[in-house]
Design a protein around this motif. Structure first.
Motif, PDB file in Angstrom:
ATOM      1  N   GLY A 168      11.012   2.515  -2.907  1.00 57.78           N
ATOM      2  CA  GLY A 168      10.027   3.277  -3.649  1.00 57.78           C
ATOM      3  C   GLY A 168      10.092   4.780  -3.468  1.00 57.78           C
ATOM      4  O   GLY A 168      11.037   5.334  -2.888  1.00 57.78           O
ATOM      5  N   ASN A 169       9.071   5.435  -3.967  1.00 56.56           N
ATOM      6  CA  ASN A 169       8.948   6.884  -3.884  1.00 56.56           C
ATOM      7  C   ASN A 169       8.592   7.314  -2.467  1.00 56.56           C
ATOM      8  O   ASN A 169       8.344   6.486  -1.590  1.00 56.56           O
ATOM      9  CB  ASN A 169       7.829   7.362  -4.824  1.00 56.56           C
TER      10      ASN A 169
ATOM     11  N   LEU B 181      -0.178  -0.153 -15.004  1.00 54.60           N
ATOM     12  CA  LEU B 181       1.138   0.446 -15.224  1.00 54.60           C
ATOM     13  C   LEU B 181       2.188  -0.087 -14.265  1.00 54.60           C
ATOM     14  O   LEU B 181       3.185   0.568 -13.987  1.00 54.60           O
ATOM     15  CB  LEU B 181       1.049   1.976 -15.108  1.00 54.60           C
ATOM     16  N   GLN B 182       1.980  -1.308 -13.778  1.00 58.42           N
ATOM     17  CA  GLN B 182       2.890  -1.890 -12.788  1.00 58.42           C
ATOM     18  C   GLN B 182       3.367  -3.273 -13.196  1.00 58.42           C
ATOM     19  O   GLN B 182       4.106  -3.919 -12.450  1.00 58.42           O
ATOM     20  CB  GLN B 182       2.173  -1.954 -11.433  1.00 58.42           C
ATOM     21  N   SER B 183       2.979  -3.720 -14.383  1.00 53.94           N
ATOM     22  CA  SER B 183       3.426  -5.022 -14.863  1.00 53.94           C
ATOM     23  C   SER B 183       4.909  -4.960 -15.206  1.00 53.94           C
ATOM     24  O   SER B 183       5.496  -3.878 -15.341  1.00 53.94           O
ATOM     25  CB  SER B 183       2.642  -5.446 -16.106  1.00 53.94           C
TER      26      SER B 183
ATOM     27  N   ALA C   8      -0.486   3.792  -4.019  1.00 52.29           N
ATOM     28  CA  ALA C   8       0.695   2.944  -4.182  1.00 52.29           C
ATOM     29  C   ALA C   8       0.637   1.830  -3.143  1.00 52.29           C
ATOM     30  O   ALA C   8      -0.186   1.866  -2.223  1.00 52.29           O
ATOM     31  CB  ALA C   8       1.980   3.758  -3.996  1.00 52.29           C
ATOM     32  N   VAL C   9       1.528   0.863  -3.289  1.00 48.14           N
ATOM     33  CA  VAL C   9       1.705  -0.159  -2.256  1.00 48.14           C
ATOM     34  C   VAL C   9       2.735   0.371  -1.268  1.00 48.14           C
ATOM     35  O   VAL C   9       3.904   0.573  -1.629  1.00 48.14           O
ATOM     36  CB  VAL C   9       2.206  -1.482  -2.856  1.00 48.14           C
ATOM     37  N   PRO C  10       2.363   0.645  -0.036  1.00 47.16           N
ATOM     38  CA  PRO C  10       3.345   1.113   0.948  1.00 47.16           C
ATOM     39  C   PRO C  10       4.349   0.014   1.305  1.00 47.16           C
ATOM     40  O   PRO C  10       3.969  -1.136   1.531  1.00 47.16           O
ATOM     41  CB  PRO C  10       2.484   1.481   2.156  1.00 47.16           C
TER      42      PRO C  10
ATOM     43  N   TYR D 116       4.542   2.974  -8.411  1.00 56.47           N
ATOM     44  CA  TYR D 116       3.419   2.797  -7.479  1.00 56.47           C
ATOM     45  C   TYR D 116       3.781   1.893  -6.310  1.00 56.47           C
ATOM     46  O   TYR D 116       2.988   1.114  -5.817  1.00 56.47           O
ATOM     47  CB  TYR D 116       2.160   2.337  -8.222  1.00 56.47           C
ATOM     48  N   LEU D 117       5.048   2.042  -5.887  1.00 60.08           N
ATOM     49  CA  LEU D 117       5.561   1.475  -4.639  1.00 60.08           C
ATOM     50  C   LEU D 117       6.148   2.648  -3.870  1.00 60.08           C
ATOM     51  O   LEU D 117       7.043   3.331  -4.371  1.00 60.08           O
ATOM     52  CB  LEU D 117       6.638   0.423  -4.903  1.00 60.08           C
ATOM     53  N   ASN D 118       5.638   2.907  -2.669  1.00 63.80           N
ATOM     54  CA  ASN D 118       6.075   4.069  -1.898  1.00 63.80           C
ATOM     55  C   ASN D 118       6.662   3.645  -0.560  1.00 63.80           C
ATOM     56  O   ASN D 118       6.060   2.818   0.148  1.00 63.80           O
ATOM     57  CB  ASN D 118       4.901   5.024  -1.643  1.00 63.80           C
ATOM     58  N   ASN D 119       7.811   4.200  -0.237  1.00 59.26           N
ATOM     59  CA  ASN D 119       8.433   3.917   1.052  1.00 59.26           C
ATOM     60  C   ASN D 119       7.759   4.760   2.126  1.00 59.26           C
ATOM     61  O   ASN D 119       8.066   5.929   2.308  1.00 59.26           O
ATOM     62  CB  ASN D 119       9.927   4.207   1.003  1.00 59.26           C
TER      63      ASN D 119
END
Length: 428
Positions: free
Chosen positions: A199-200, A288-290, A192-194, A209-212
């Motif tokens: 995010g998750n 899967l992020q568009s 993911a993008v930290p 796919y964005l994670n905190n």
């Protein structure tokens, strides 16, 4: 027409069996890649008003950079290498791999280039890049010597294993000074993008796919590339999002032909709208992020806009769509639609480059039209469609795309837009 490395497959359009085999490989490639992540559909992006033409802003070509995650990371690296004359400031790569890692082969893309099952044969990949740099398939790699590159690989990334990113660092070190490369490889982050606000949980591998992870990846990328920046805006943004017409960069082609959405997004600080000198950063989403899958998540919450707002950075968010060949809506880094995917003539590559040209120079020309001339390079030069470069080889007028040798018996299909922008390739 320019032929790239012999290891790339050549598909005979008159051979039905070969064409069907090619289609099967491309479909299998995308399905295998998409299967590595869980598809969780979110609501579509909310409307931002009417779709508009992408504007020109007061941006110098000296201030252009790119970054991306996963398939977008591969796309960012491909763009950086292929268009190093234009993408001069640098690149940020999160969970990607070496340029041309897949070699257009599905088994390599999901094996060595993601799961780290087998060698990526890095010496061979760099030899191919060097060949392309010498023959004009990509810009000369010497242009990258002043670029700055930020790399991030999570220690628990189960989709793109860390040794894959290690090889990208080694590749970049062959073309950039070591001091220009920063590699963050000690963050316990999944695929993911930290971020530091959205995010998750950091150990989650799932949509969007964005994670905190209490880590500001976007900020670290922008600070590394551009140097000292003003403090980010943590309140209400002063600028605005625009929804722009991506199809304008495809002439009379359907952008879906290359898995491109009909529209894309950009965040534009108020200062840039007002005409002040600004920078340009292109941020590529992952599979899967568009916006068609993950809604506003990536282009509103990956973290770039907070820094862009206080530092006069226009952030361009190009968009893909899912297609039969590409159900994950990935960027093309293994050849699912285009054998020229890593070069200056790749369909997605040319489209993004033309968007950059529009923002920086105001060029309105679309790279693809069907008004074309099929002639020798000698004839193209004689008729003003191409010119001879300092290396003695031939390049298309305005687009500067490589056409091959001047004195040759081969013929090149050169297209012209209404704005006089030339590029080579056949109409299809």
């Amino acid at each position: 027409m320019l032929k790239i490395d012999a290891s790339l497959p050549h598909w005979d359009s008159h051979n039905d069996d070969e064409r069907r085999q090619h289609m099967a490989i491309r479909v299998t490639a995308s399905r295998l890649l998409a299967a590595l992540v869980v598809l969780t559909s979110l609501p579509s992006a909310s409307a931002l008003g009417a779709i508009i033409a992408l504007p020109k802003y007061n941006v110098s070509v000296e201030e252009v950079s790119v970054s991306g995650f996963s398939s977008g990371a591969h796309m960012a690296a491909q763009m950086h290498f292929a268009y190093s004359k234009t993408i001069r400031k640098g690149a940020g790569i999160v969970a990607g791999g070496p340029v041309y890692c897949s070699q257009g082969n599905v088994a390599i893309s999901v094996g060595p280039c993601m799961a780290n099952t087998g060698s990526r044969n890095l010496p061979y990949l760099m030899s191919v890049v060097n060949t392309w740099s010498g023959n004009g398939y990509i810009d000369p790699t010497g242009n990258m010597s002043a670029s700055r590159v930020y790399l991030l690989s999570g220690t628990i990334d189960s989709t793109v294993r860390q040794p894959v990113m290690d090889d990208l660092k080694t590749m970049y070190a062959n073309y950039l000074p070591a001091a220009n490369i920063y590699y963050k490889n000690n963050l316990a982050a999944e695929h993911a993008v930290p971020t530091d606000f959205f995010g998750n949980g950091c150990s989650v591998n799932g949509s969007p796919y964005l994670n905190n992870c209490n880590f500001d990846t976007a900020g670290e990328i922008l600070k590394w590339i551009y140097g000292t920046l003003n403090t980010k805006n943590t309140g209400t943004l002063s600028g605005s999002f625009i929804n722009f017409d991506q199809s304008a960069f495809w002439g009379n082609f359907n952008p879906g032909t290359y898995s491109m959405a009909s529209s894309g997004y950009a965040y534009v600080p108020a200062a840039c709208t007002a005409g002040q000198a600004c920078r340009l950063h292109v941020a590529f989403h992952g599979c899967l992020q568009s916006a068609s899958v993950a809604g506003t998540a990536f282009y509103q919450n990956a973290g770039y806009n907070r820094w862009a707002d206080t530092n006069r950075i226009v952030v361009l968010y190009p968009q893909t769509i899912a297609t039969t060949n590409n159900p994950g809506g990935c960027w093309d880094w293994w050849g699912y639609e285009d054998v020229n995917f890593p070069g200056k003539s790749g369909g997605q590559m040319v489209a993004i480059k033309t968007m950059i040209d529009k923002i920086v120079g105001g060029n309105t020309a679309a790279p693809f039209t069907c008004s074309h001339w099929y002639a020798s390079n000698y004839a193209h030069v004689a008729n003003g469609r191409a010119y001879i470069g300092t290396d003695g080889q031939v390049y298309a007028v305005n687009s500067n795309q490589y056409l091959g040798y001047y004195l040759t018996t081969a013929y090149t299909d050169v297209r012209r837009t209404s704005a006089g922008y030339y590029a080579y390739g056949s109409c299809s």
